[in-house]
Structures are given as C-alpha cells and as structure tokens.
Design a protein around this motif. Structure first.
Motif, PDB file in Angstrom:
ATOM      1  N   ILE A  68       0.852  -1.203  -0.044  1.00  0.00           N
ATOM      2  CA  ILE A  68      -0.067  -0.102   0.139  1.00  0.00           C
ATOM      3  C   ILE A  68       0.899   1.271   0.071  1.00  0.00           C
ATOM      4  CG2 ILE A  68      -1.456   1.432   1.403  1.00  0.00           C
ATOM      5  CD1 ILE A  68      -3.011  -1.312   2.060  1.00  0.00           C
ATOM      6  N   TRP A  69       1.776   1.121   0.919  1.00  0.00           N
ATOM      7  CA  TRP A  69       2.805   2.548   0.819  1.00  0.00           C
ATOM      8  C   TRP A  69       3.749   2.527  -0.365  1.00  0.00           C
ATOM      9  CZ3 TRP A  69       0.280   4.893   3.988  1.00  0.00           C
ATOM     10  CH2 TRP A  69      -0.288   4.537   5.028  1.00  0.00           C
ATOM     11  N   ARG A  70       3.868   1.363  -0.920  1.00  0.00           N
ATOM     12  CA  ARG A  70       4.720   1.586  -2.256  1.00  0.00           C
ATOM     13  C   ARG A  70       3.860   2.181  -3.318  1.00  0.00           C
ATOM     14  NH1 ARG A  70       6.305  -3.564  -0.389  1.00  0.00           N
ATOM     15  NH2 ARG A  70       8.294  -3.531   0.649  1.00  0.00           N
ATOM     16  N   ALA A  71       2.544   1.791  -3.327  1.00  0.00           N
ATOM     17  CA  ALA A  71       1.487   2.342  -4.460  1.00  0.00           C
ATOM     18  C   ALA A  71       1.396   3.666  -4.152  1.00  0.00           C
ATOM     19  CB  ALA A  71       0.224   1.480  -4.240  1.00  0.00           C
ATOM     20  N   SER A  72       1.367   4.126  -2.966  1.00  0.00           N
ATOM     21  CA  SER A  72       1.096   5.660  -2.523  1.00  0.00           C
ATOM     22  C   SER A  72       2.282   6.565  -2.596  1.00  0.00           C
ATOM     23  CB  SER A  72       0.423   5.733  -1.061  1.00  0.00           C
ATOM     24  OG  SER A  72       1.466   5.492  -0.306  1.00  0.00           O
ATOM     25  N   GLY A  73       3.327   5.950  -2.696  1.00  0.00           N
ATOM     26  CA  GLY A  73       4.506   6.731  -3.094  1.00  0.00           C
ATOM     27  C   GLY A  73       5.542   7.026  -1.606  1.00  0.00           C
ATOM     28  N   HIS A 117       2.081  16.586  -7.390  1.00  0.00           N
ATOM     29  CA  HIS A 117       2.158  16.429  -8.917  1.00  0.00           C
ATOM     30  C   HIS A 117       0.557  16.039  -9.364  1.00  0.00           C
ATOM     31  CE1 HIS A 117       2.313  12.234  -8.821  1.00  0.00           C
ATOM     32  NE2 HIS A 117       3.033  12.117  -7.748  1.00  0.00           N
ATOM     33  N   TYR A 118       0.064  15.185  -8.370  1.00  0.00           N
ATOM     34  CA  TYR A 118      -1.434  14.696  -8.631  1.00  0.00           C
ATOM     35  C   TYR A 118      -2.510  15.797  -8.396  1.00  0.00           C
ATOM     36  CZ  TYR A 118      -0.727  13.821  -3.623  1.00  0.00           C
ATOM     37  OH  TYR A 118      -0.523  13.926  -2.340  1.00  0.00           O
ATOM     38  N   ALA A 119      -2.366  16.958  -7.622  1.00  0.00           N
ATOM     39  CA  ALA A 119      -3.441  17.740  -7.119  1.00  0.00           C
ATOM     40  C   ALA A 119      -3.601  18.745  -8.113  1.00  0.00           C
ATOM     41  CB  ALA A 119      -2.777  18.284  -5.906  1.00  0.00           C
ATOM     42  N   ALA A 159      -7.719  19.064  -0.613  1.00  0.00           N
ATOM     43  CA  ALA A 159      -7.312  18.954  -1.553  1.00  0.00           C
ATOM     44  C   ALA A 159      -7.847  18.252  -2.596  1.00  0.00           C
ATOM     45  CB  ALA A 159      -5.648  17.986  -1.629  1.00  0.00           C
ATOM     46  N   ALA A 160      -7.665  18.657  -4.014  1.00  0.00           N
ATOM     47  CA  ALA A 160      -8.467  17.867  -4.957  1.00  0.00           C
ATOM     48  C   ALA A 160      -7.506  17.364  -5.764  1.00  0.00           C
ATOM     49  CB  ALA A 160      -9.056  19.109  -5.816  1.00  0.00           C
ATOM     50  N   ARG A 161      -7.641  15.795  -5.246  1.00  0.00           N
ATOM     51  CA  ARG A 161      -6.680  14.950  -5.760  1.00  0.00           C
ATOM     52  C   ARG A 161      -6.611  14.277  -7.015  1.00  0.00           C
ATOM     53  NH1 ARG A 161      -3.570  13.525  -0.888  1.00  0.00           N
ATOM     54  NH2 ARG A 161      -2.970  11.235  -1.859  1.00  0.00           N
ATOM     55  N   SER A 162      -7.533  14.604  -7.970  1.00  0.00           N
ATOM     56  CA  SER A 162      -7.774  13.854  -9.128  1.00  0.00           C
ATOM     57  C   SER A 162      -8.221  12.348  -8.717  1.00  0.00           C
ATOM     58  CB  SER A 162      -6.912  13.982 -10.122  1.00  0.00           C
ATOM     59  OG  SER A 162      -5.500  13.531  -9.839  1.00  0.00           O
ATOM     60  N   ARG A 204      -1.622  11.762 -19.227  1.00  0.00           N
ATOM     61  CA  ARG A 204      -0.649  12.424 -18.440  1.00  0.00           C
ATOM     62  C   ARG A 204      -0.483  11.624 -17.115  1.00  0.00           C
ATOM     63  NH1 ARG A 204      -3.986  16.921 -20.290  1.00  0.00           N
ATOM     64  NH2 ARG A 204      -5.283  16.698 -18.412  1.00  0.00           N
ATOM     65  N   TYR A 205      -1.605  11.246 -16.368  1.00  0.00           N
ATOM     66  CA  TYR A 205      -1.265  10.345 -15.049  1.00  0.00           C
ATOM     67  C   TYR A 205      -0.349   9.202 -15.478  1.00  0.00           C
ATOM     68  CZ  TYR A 205      -1.972   6.362 -12.043  1.00  0.00           C
ATOM     69  OH  TYR A 205      -1.816   5.304 -11.184  1.00  0.00           O
ATOM     70  N   LEU A 206      -0.886   8.411 -16.351  1.00  0.00           N
ATOM     71  CA  LEU A 206       0.250   7.292 -16.462  1.00  0.00           C
ATOM     72  C   LEU A 206       1.503   7.627 -16.894  1.00  0.00           C
ATOM     73  CD1 LEU A 206      -2.516   5.220 -18.498  1.00  0.00           C
ATOM     74  CD2 LEU A 206      -1.804   4.771 -16.346  1.00  0.00           C
ATOM     75  N   THR A 207       1.794   8.646 -17.628  1.00  0.00           N
ATOM     76  CA  THR A 207       3.233   9.261 -18.157  1.00  0.00           C
ATOM     77  C   THR A 207       3.865   9.404 -16.904  1.00  0.00           C
ATOM     78  OG1 THR A 207       2.368   9.971 -20.386  1.00  0.00           O
ATOM     79  CG2 THR A 207       4.498  10.549 -19.504  1.00  0.00           C
TER      80      THR A 207
END
Length: 596
Positions: free
Chosen positions: A78-83, A346-348, A369-372, A419-422
């Motif tokens: 989970i923490w690897r996925a979240s960064g 970067h995601y917000a 936050a608007a986190r997309s 954009r997200y996937l890149t």
C-alpha cells in the motif's frame, strides 16, 4: 490587559496544560521521549469532544458519508503504491560529530565558535580551541558547556595529552552574534552540517517472528490510504453511489527528526480525514450537459448533480470553515492559503490550507485537496484489482450524445489519463494504450472516481483551541484586591467539563446532600464535576482554568433560608462571571441548550 508576548504566551500555555491536566510529556518520570505526548483528564475529554463533533458532522448529519476504522499496520505494498516508501522523506542534514540530524529547512542560525569536522587524527601536540572542544565532547560534555570550557583552556594554554588521539576539528571562526550562513551549522554543536539528503519518515517494524526484509511493515504515516484500499468494499456494502465519502479518525506515525512547538509537530498523532469521491467532469458533462463551476466566493449551497470538481472543492473548503466556527474558531481566526501551481503535489489540481495563528507562528490546521483520480489509479496499478465504478446514469446519458460530443469528452478523458500514466513512469506507448482503454470505458458507464480530501490533525486542532481559549484579565476579589484571572474560553461544545457543582460549604451535610443530588441530575446528560475543596472563589478560579463554562453553587438559599429561593441555585457564567438564580427543575434543559 495587554496580551502576553508570543514566547511568554506559549510558556504559559504549556505550563497550564500540565498544571491542569490537559497535556503531559510522555514517559516524563524517565526523562520524557521527544515528540510524544499524553493527554490528561481534561485533555482527553477535550480531544474526545472534538473527534465526536467531527464524526457527528461528517457521518451522522450526512447521508452521503460513511465511516471506516482500519488497522495501523497494513500491507507494505500500500505504501509503495502511494509513494511513501520511495518519496515520503524530509531533506536532512547531519552533524558529523554528534550524529544528530536536523531538517534542512529548519536549521536555526548559531552564534559563537563554529567548526568544520575533518575526521583526521590530530598529529600535532599544539593546543587549539577546536581540539579542546573535541576532547570535551569525547568525555561526554554537553556541547554548550564544552564550548565554554574550551575557551577557558585556550586562555590558560593547557591541554590534556590524550588530545592527539581524538578526531580533528578545524576552527572556522568566532562571533558574538549570529554567524553569516550559520544555518550550515548544527545549533547544538556548532559543527558544520553534512549535505542535505532524504530521510524516510515512516516507522519500520516487522510482522512475524523473523526480522527480515520479507517481513518489513510500517506504522501508517496517514489514515487516507486505508480508505482508498477499502474503497470497493465500502462502496459495495454501504449501498452508496458516487458522489459519496468515507471518513476515518485514527492514529498516524511519522518519525519527525525535529518535533517542535509542543504538540504541533509530533511523532505520534491523530488525523480526521475524509475522502469524498466524485465523478470526473467528463462524466458530469455527459449526464448533465454542463459542468457547474464557482462564480463567486463563499459557500456554494447544497450539492447539485452538475457540480464539477471545482464546485466540490469550494464546497468542502466552506464546510470545513463552518465546522471550525461551530466549535469556537471563527473564520476571523483562520486564514485560507491557496497553494500556487508550483507548490501543488504532482497529482493535485488545487489545495487550500486552512491556517491558524499559533503563538509560535501561523501554521496549517487542515488541508483540503482536489487529488484527481491519482490514489485509486495507483492502487489499481499496483494491486491489479479494478478500482473503477459502473454508473448506469452515465451509460444511459452517453447513448444519447451526438458523435461530436462523444469524441470531445473521450479525448479530454484520454488526455487526462495519459498524463497520469506518463507521470507514473509508464512508457508513452503503453500509457497511450491504457488511456485509450480507460477513455472508451466512459461509453460503458465506467470511470475511476476523483477525490476531494479534507485532512485535519486532531492534535493541532486541540492546540489551536487551547491557544485561542487562553486569556488573562484583571479582576477584583471580594476584598477589593486586584488579581489576574486566567480563563480558558472554550466553546461549550468542546469544553472538557460542561458544568461544575459546588456546595458553598463541605461541612454542612444538608448542603452536600443537595449538591450531590444536583450533580447526579446533571452528570447523566453531560460531563459534570463535583468540587467541595477550598474557598468558593478559589474553586471558581480552578474551573476558569479548566475552561468550564458554567458553575452551579448550592447555598443556604437553595435549602429555603429565603423561602422564595427554595430549590434554586446560583448559576455562574465563566466568561462574564455573572451569577443568576435558577430553579433546579429548569437547570438541566437550560444547560443542555447552551452546551450543545
């Protein structure tokens, strides 16, 4: 009365917190442990009240938010996925002499002697200040004491012969005021710091009997990720539909290198977080024809079906401000800070920080936050489990769109997903293919929800409430003597004790019996406190410092010394100190109306 100076005010607040049982340092009898705090009787009640009010406003007063209580330790994936495993770090600098670390952006300027550690063995037997300093540090002297003694040794021209075996330190210079560029030196040892490097803030532990890399786990640094990981389970079992939210209150842990400012920055803390899931704007436009966007500042009103992410974001900013106002932090005490584009994660798409002016400076209370669709997309990518939803309204509406509109919405959704996937590191060809699949899913009524996240720290909010409530004023006692009254002006909703019941005298059985009767009547409906120790004026002052909004005094008039006052009590207001006579049978409904 003039307000205390900032540093003095903070010292008074810390002193009151310990004296009255709001906050204690953890493990104090063993010297304490930095960055950890315990809440005493009053603090525990205050904290409980705040969490309960937040939970009630978020879940019980709303039909579109449900709750979750997740574990503190979860799969490390989970923490690897979240960064968090790779990027959740502060830039740290280290003192090469003491091995102590400081945050690169929080190094205070130093004065006096400053040093550069060379690491080389001292070959010469000649005496220098820096060698004396190193020698004393080796003996276990505190750096401040070592600096002073080193200067004395230098003046005397003496040095221990064992100095030649110590690691060398190069003297850079001396100054009586702050040294230029002295943020490059450790504030305790005055030794030049190393270059900044990342330091992961997560507490590491192991699951199972073997301490191996395969069994590594982490104490959660935030409560949000559990909500994302359990999103599909909650969606399916709660019978909710997007838009809806999942709320959680719970402990989080961050291995802060420099915890500071009392309970503001701690290593163990609590969060109150809401993840509110919404439809992407492309889905809203397909269903409603248009996407509503904010036209004016302020609360946009009740949610509408055509709201896009900007409207939802503004809505939750205003809802959070309204919550603070309802618990005693009016809008005038808060500051809205809209993060600049270069400050955003970067995601917000947007983030608003709600700031409060603490005695030590204006700092963040909560971020909205608007986190997309970043979070659910990340967990879908790492877990390989679908995180999208099916929306029957979208599928039906899509079928009615003309081809031009379908192409326009598909293109916009495709570009956003690409954009997200890149950004995740996927090569452009794979990103384009996956984004195309996601965009084509709109026609089938499928999408990954976006999220608006209001995230607040419980401990920071408690400190803000305490700071805002603290007041001093000059009053005159019964004998005409001026004194300083310390009073905690908590809003009755959050006050730890709602009412104190005080018999005028404790050695009169009839007064005590009546007081206990009134106390039992009140304690069933609110947190009440019984106090018969000391003079009545002193008891009032104790309750003022506890923040108790009302005191009820039972005196001889209550017993009928004046027949017209039989079964009445004196009700004292904390803030005005005014006292009024109230009938006992009217007391409970009157207090309930004022404390809720």
């Amino acid at each position: 009365m003039a307000e205390p100076k900032t540093n003095e005010l903070m010292e008074k607040i810390v002193s009151l917190c310990k004296r009255r049982g709001f906050v204690f340092q953890s493990s104090e009898i063993y010297g304490g442990i930095n960055g950890f705090w315990d809440y005493g009787p009053l603090g525990a009640e205050l904290k409980r009240n705040v969490k309960e009010l937040w939970w009630t406003s978020m879940t019980r007063f709303r039909e579109d938010v449900v709750g979750l209580e997740a574990t503190i330790i979860m799969s490390p994936d989970i923490w690897r996925a979240s960064g968090h495993v790779d990027t959740f770090a502060d830039m740290m600098r280290e003192c090469p002499m003491t091995r102590k670390r400081v945050r690169a952006d929080q190094v205070d300027p130093v004065s006096g002697v400053v040093y550069r550690f060379t690491g080389a063995k001292a070959k010469a037997t000649g005496f220098t200040v820096e060698k004396a300093f190193a020698f004393l540090l080796k003996k276990g002297e505190h750096p401040e004491s070592a600096r002073k003694k080193a200067k004395e040794f230098y003046a005397l021209g003496s040095i221990d012969a064992g100095m030649k075996d110590l690691a060398g330190i190069e003297l850079i210079g001396e100054a009586t005021s702050a040294v230029e560029n002295s943020v490059d030196f450790h504030p305790e040892s005055n030794v030049m710091l190393s270059e900044a490097r990342p330091f992961n803030l997560m507490f590491k532990t192991y699951v199972g009997p073997v301490e191996s890399e395969e069994n590594v786990a982490y104490l959660r640094p935030e409560t949000a990720q559990a909500i994302f990981a359990q999103f599909k389970n909650v969606l399916e079992t709660s019978r909710q539909k997007v838009p809806f939210g999942i709320a959680q209150v719970g402990k989080a842990f961050r291995n802060e290198v420099t915890p500071r400012n009392f309970t503001f920055r701690s290593r163990e803390f609590e969060q109150m977080e809401l993840e509110f899931f919404i439809k992407p704007d492309e889905a809203i436009e397909a269903i409603s024809g248009t996407v509503a966007k904010p036209e004016t500042k302020g609360h946009p009103g009740e949610p509408q079906s055509n709201w896009g992410w900007q409207m939802w974001h503004q809505y939750w900013v205003e809802e959070r401000i309204k919550f603070y106002d309802n618990i005693g932090l009016p809008r005038t005490t808060l500051e809205e800070y809209w993060q600049k584009p270069e400050e955003l994660a970067h995601y917000a798409r947007a983030t608003v920080d709600l700031l409060f002016k603490f005695p030590f400076g204006t700092q963040e209370l909560e971020g909205i936050a608007a986190r997309s669709d970043f979070d659910l997309s990340q967990h879908e990518r790492f877990s390989r489990k679908p995180m999208g939803v099916f929306d029957d309204d979208l599928r039906a509406a899509w079928a009615k769109l003309d081809d031009v509109k379908k192409q326009e919405l598909t293109k916009r959704y495709y570009e956003a997903r690409a954009r997200y996937l890149t950004k995740t590191g996927m090569d452009s060809e794979k990103a384009a293919k996956k984004a195309k699949e996601d965009a084509e899913g709109l026609a089938k009524g499928q999408y990954i929800p976006h999220v608006i996240e209001p995230s607040a720290g419980v401990d920071r909010l408690i400190l803000a409430l305490i700071s805002n409530a603290y007041a001093e004023e000059e009053v005159t006692d019964d004998k005409g003597k001026a004194e300083t009254r310390v009073v905690m002006r908590f809003h009755p909703r959050v006050a730890p004790i709602k009412v104190a019941v005080l018999p005028l005298l404790k050695n009169k059985p009839e007064l005590v019996a009546k007081s206990r009767e009134v106390f039992e009547l009140l304690r069933r409906e609110m947190n009440a406190f019984y106090d018969d120790g000391g003079a009545i004026g002193r008891r009032y002052r104790r309750q003022d410092e506890a923040g108790t909004p009302f005191c009820v005094t039972i005196d001889f008039d209550t017993l009928g010394e004046k027949p017209e006052l039989l079964n009445t009590v004196t009700l004292r207001d904390r803030d005005t100190m005014q006292q009024t006579r109230v009938k006992i049978d009217e007391l409970l409904p009157m207090l309930l109306q004022r404390v809720r």
